[in-house]
Design a protein around this motif. Sequence first.
Motif, PDB file in Angstrom:
ATOM      1  N   UNK A   1      37.122  44.366  60.275  1.00 52.25           N
ATOM      2  CA  UNK A   1      36.349  43.773  59.185  1.00 52.25           C
ATOM      3  C   UNK A   1      36.889  44.213  57.826  1.00 52.25           C
ATOM      4  N   UNK A   2      37.254  45.497  57.718  1.00 56.68           N
ATOM      5  CA  UNK A   2      37.779  46.013  56.452  1.00 56.68           C
ATOM      6  C   UNK A   2      39.243  45.630  56.230  1.00 56.68           C
ATOM      7  N   UNK A   3      39.962  45.304  57.269  1.00 53.91           N
ATOM      8  CA  UNK A   3      41.354  44.886  57.125  1.00 53.91           C
ATOM      9  C   UNK A   3      42.223  45.981  56.530  1.00 53.91           C
ATOM     10  N   UNK A   4      42.992  45.625  55.503  1.00 54.91           N
ATOM     11  CA  UNK A   4      43.926  46.568  54.881  1.00 54.91           C
ATOM     12  C   UNK A   4      43.233  47.650  54.059  1.00 54.91           C
ATOM     13  N   UNK A   5      41.993  47.414  53.660  1.00 58.18           N
ATOM     14  CA  UNK A   5      41.236  48.415  52.889  1.00 58.18           C
ATOM     15  C   UNK A   5      40.658  49.409  53.885  1.00 58.18           C
ATOM     16  N   UNK A   6      41.038  50.671  53.762  1.00 55.46           N
ATOM     17  CA  UNK A   6      40.680  51.649  54.792  1.00 55.46           C
ATOM     18  C   UNK A   6      40.032  52.910  54.210  1.00 55.46           C
ATOM     19  N   UNK A   7      38.790  52.799  53.725  1.00 58.80           N
ATOM     20  CA  UNK A   7      38.127  53.948  53.118  1.00 58.80           C
ATOM     21  C   UNK A   7      37.783  55.019  54.150  1.00 58.80           C
ATOM     22  N   UNK A   8      37.607  56.273  53.689  1.00 59.94           N
ATOM     23  CA  UNK A   8      37.198  57.336  54.613  1.00 59.94           C
ATOM     24  C   UNK A   8      35.896  56.947  55.320  1.00 59.94           C
ATOM     25  N   UNK A   9      35.812  57.326  56.581  1.00 59.68           N
ATOM     26  CA  UNK A   9      34.668  56.955  57.397  1.00 59.68           C
ATOM     27  C   UNK A   9      34.342  58.061  58.381  1.00 59.68           C
ATOM     28  N   UNK A  10      33.059  58.244  58.638  1.00 61.54           N
ATOM     29  CA  UNK A  10      32.613  59.136  59.702  1.00 61.54           C
ATOM     30  C   UNK A  10      31.964  58.273  60.769  1.00 61.54           C
ATOM     31  N   UNK A  11      32.395  58.435  62.007  1.00 54.78           N
ATOM     32  CA  UNK A  11      31.889  57.686  63.149  1.00 54.78           C
ATOM     33  C   UNK A  11      31.218  58.667  64.088  1.00 54.78           C
ATOM     34  N   UNK A  12      29.947  58.380  64.446  1.00 53.52           N
ATOM     35  CA  UNK A  12      29.296  59.282  65.374  1.00 53.52           C
ATOM     36  C   UNK A  12      28.266  58.599  66.240  1.00 53.52           C
ATOM     37  N   UNK A  13      28.076  59.167  67.419  1.00 57.74           N
ATOM     38  CA  UNK A  13      27.069  58.682  68.349  1.00 57.74           C
ATOM     39  C   UNK A  13      25.762  59.418  68.106  1.00 57.74           C
ATOM     40  N   UNK A  14      24.672  58.665  68.193  1.00 56.29           N
ATOM     41  CA  UNK A  14      23.333  59.224  68.016  1.00 56.29           C
ATOM     42  C   UNK A  14      22.453  58.777  69.177  1.00 56.29           C
ATOM     43  N   UNK A  15      21.322  59.435  69.350  1.00 62.89           N
ATOM     44  CA  UNK A  15      20.424  59.121  70.466  1.00 62.89           C
ATOM     45  C   UNK A  15      19.684  57.804  70.258  1.00 62.89           C
ATOM     46  N   UNK A  16      19.212  57.569  69.036  1.00 60.05           N
ATOM     47  CA  UNK A  16      18.393  56.389  68.791  1.00 60.05           C
ATOM     48  C   UNK A  16      18.442  56.038  67.307  1.00 60.05           C
ATOM     49  N   UNK A  17      18.260  54.759  67.005  1.00 61.37           N
ATOM     50  CA  UNK A  17      18.178  54.298  65.619  1.00 61.37           C
ATOM     51  C   UNK A  17      16.801  53.676  65.389  1.00 61.37           C
ATOM     52  N   UNK A  18      16.510  53.279  64.160  1.00 61.28           N
ATOM     53  CA  UNK A  18      15.154  52.947  63.744  1.00 61.28           C
ATOM     54  C   UNK A  18      14.495  51.698  64.294  1.00 61.28           C
TER      55      UNK A  18
END
Length: 142
Positions: free
Chosen positions: A107-124
């Motif tokens: 989705x971001x293509x050539x633009x590659x900003x810093x990112x943190x990816x993490x797994x969580x138990x549940x979302x809202x």
Amino acid sequence: MPDPVALLHVPALSDVAEYAYAYAYAATVEPPARLVFTAGACPLDDEGRAVAPGDHAAQARQVLANLETALGAAGARLTDVVKTTTVYVASSRQADLVTVWEVVRDYFGEHNPPTTLLGVAVLGYSAQLIEVEAGAAVPTVA
């Protein structure tokens, strides 16, 4: 007007993980710029329902479309994003995180900003699997 955002790739840091070498480790913002911070974008349709229950990739696409809409309301674009603060994935399976990461990357293509990816138990929200926050910098006229 020059771009106030500089994405920094750091050769001294590990390049083992795709998200480490494909995405910047840091970003800077030079004035004059207006900062934009989003709330967590969720995989909700315009009626507030979670789309594609159980489908990480489809939800990630909806999340990114919603993120793009939120940024647009603030006068920003994906290419103004300084950091996708966090990509949350409701899963303990690394394969699900990779699936979501691939959608984010594409989705971001050539633009590659810093990112943190993490797994969580549940979302809202019920059936919600993905959430993404971001910060952007939009050039301003001095």
